[in-house]
Design a protein around this motif. Structure first.
Motif, PDB file in Angstrom:
ATOM      1  N   ASP A 136      -6.256  -1.244   8.985  1.00 11.93           N
ATOM      2  CA  ASP A 136      -7.603  -1.662   9.393  1.00 11.93           C
ATOM      3  C   ASP A 136      -8.431  -2.068   8.172  1.00 11.93           C
ATOM      4  O   ASP A 136      -9.146  -3.070   8.200  1.00 11.93           O
ATOM      5  N   PHE A 137      -8.337  -1.294   7.102  1.00 11.31           N
ATOM      6  CA  PHE A 137      -9.076  -1.612   5.879  1.00 11.31           C
ATOM      7  C   PHE A 137      -8.635  -2.968   5.328  1.00 11.31           C
ATOM      8  O   PHE A 137      -9.468  -3.778   4.910  1.00 11.31           O
ATOM      9  N   GLN A 138      -7.323  -3.216   5.328  1.00 14.23           N
ATOM     10  CA  GLN A 138      -6.821  -4.512   4.863  1.00 14.23           C
ATOM     11  C   GLN A 138      -7.388  -5.645   5.719  1.00 14.23           C
ATOM     12  O   GLN A 138      -7.782  -6.689   5.193  1.00 14.23           O
ATOM     13  N   GLN A 182      -2.814   3.573  10.118  1.00 10.61           N
ATOM     14  CA  GLN A 182      -3.648   2.618  10.847  1.00 10.61           C
ATOM     15  C   GLN A 182      -4.946   2.335  10.086  1.00 10.61           C
ATOM     16  O   GLN A 182      -5.416   1.199  10.050  1.00 10.61           O
ATOM     17  N   LYS A 183      -5.512   3.361   9.441  1.00  6.43           N
ATOM     18  CA  LYS A 183      -6.719   3.161   8.638  1.00  6.43           C
ATOM     19  C   LYS A 183      -6.456   2.201   7.481  1.00  6.43           C
ATOM     20  O   LYS A 183      -7.300   1.363   7.160  1.00  6.43           O
ATOM     21  N   VAL A 184      -5.284   2.315   6.856  1.00  2.00           N
ATOM     22  CA  VAL A 184      -4.930   1.408   5.760  1.00  2.00           C
ATOM     23  C   VAL A 184      -4.857  -0.016   6.274  1.00  2.00           C
ATOM     24  O   VAL A 184      -5.416  -0.944   5.674  1.00  2.00           O
ATOM     25  N   TYR A 214     -10.214  -5.657   7.438  1.00  2.00           N
ATOM     26  CA  TYR A 214     -11.638  -5.808   7.144  1.00  2.00           C
ATOM     27  C   TYR A 214     -11.848  -6.507   5.807  1.00  2.00           C
ATOM     28  O   TYR A 214     -12.784  -7.294   5.664  1.00  2.00           O
ATOM     29  N   GLU A 234       0.864  -1.180   0.000  1.00  3.92           N
ATOM     30  CA  GLU A 234       0.000   0.000   0.000  1.00  3.92           C
ATOM     31  C   GLU A 234       0.898   1.227   0.000  1.00  3.92           C
ATOM     32  O   GLU A 234       1.919   1.249   0.704  1.00  3.92           O
ATOM     33  N   GLU A 268      -1.452  12.563  12.550  1.00  2.00           N
ATOM     34  CA  GLU A 268      -2.376  12.380  11.425  1.00  2.00           C
ATOM     35  C   GLU A 268      -1.879  11.296  10.470  1.00  2.00           C
ATOM     36  O   GLU A 268      -2.664  10.478   9.990  1.00  2.00           O
ATOM     37  N   GLU A 304      -2.400   7.891  12.012  1.00  2.00           N
ATOM     38  CA  GLU A 304      -3.818   7.531  11.917  1.00  2.00           C
ATOM     39  C   GLU A 304      -4.168   7.046  10.516  1.00  2.00           C
ATOM     40  O   GLU A 304      -4.914   6.074  10.351  1.00  2.00           O
ATOM     41  N   GLU A 305      -3.630   7.703   9.500  1.00  2.00           N
ATOM     42  CA  GLU A 305      -3.882   7.283   8.122  1.00  2.00           C
ATOM     43  C   GLU A 305      -3.299   5.889   7.858  1.00  2.00           C
ATOM     44  O   GLU A 305      -3.941   5.053   7.228  1.00  2.00           O
TER      45      GLU A 305
END
Length: 129
Positions: free
Chosen positions: A99-101, A95-97, A103, A78, A89, A92-93
């Motif tokens: 988390d998305f993986q 971590q969102k990547v 999910y 990614e 920030e 956090e971005e």
């Protein structure tokens, strides 16, 4: 068992004090620095990385080249562009990547785990989206 997330940061840590803050990563994340795109490509060729942060504030780094070459070397990588935001920030971005993986993996497992006997011989519906 969780595996460590390897993050490649393409930036000169001497020039970018925000990105140099990645030396102390939380939990299961390890950061590796490449000061230019050639070193980043060399590292990606020799080692697996889950994510790459490309410093878009550094004019000496060819982010277009990295955006093309890194996914060829590491198809599951990614890419995150650093545009000058704070370290918090950016973390956090990232971590969102991750988390998305996670999910997406759960979603794939749920689709493949059919508890209905009649669906056992059918493939899940295909979508080109």
């Amino acid at each position: 068992m969780k595996h460590n997330k390897h993050i490649l940061i393409i930036s000169d840590p001497g020039l970018n004090s925000v990105l140099s803050g990645f030396t102390a990563m939380p939990g299961n994340m390890q950061a590796y620095f490449a000061s230019d795109e050639e070193r980043a490509i060399e590292m990606a060729n020799n080692q697996h990385f889950d994510l790459a942060v490309i410093d878009n504030t550094n004019n000496y780094i060819d982010n277009k080249k990295l955006s093309v070459v890194l996914p060829i070397l590491l198809p599951d990588i990614e890419l995150v562009a650093y545009k000058g935001e704070s370290l918090t920030e950016l973390k956090e971005e990232i971590q969102k990547v991750f988390d998305f993986q996670k999910y997406q993996r759960i979603k794939r497992m749920l689709v493949l785990d059919s508890s209905s006997r009649e669906d056992i011989n059918k493939l899940p519906p295909f979508s080109s989206n």
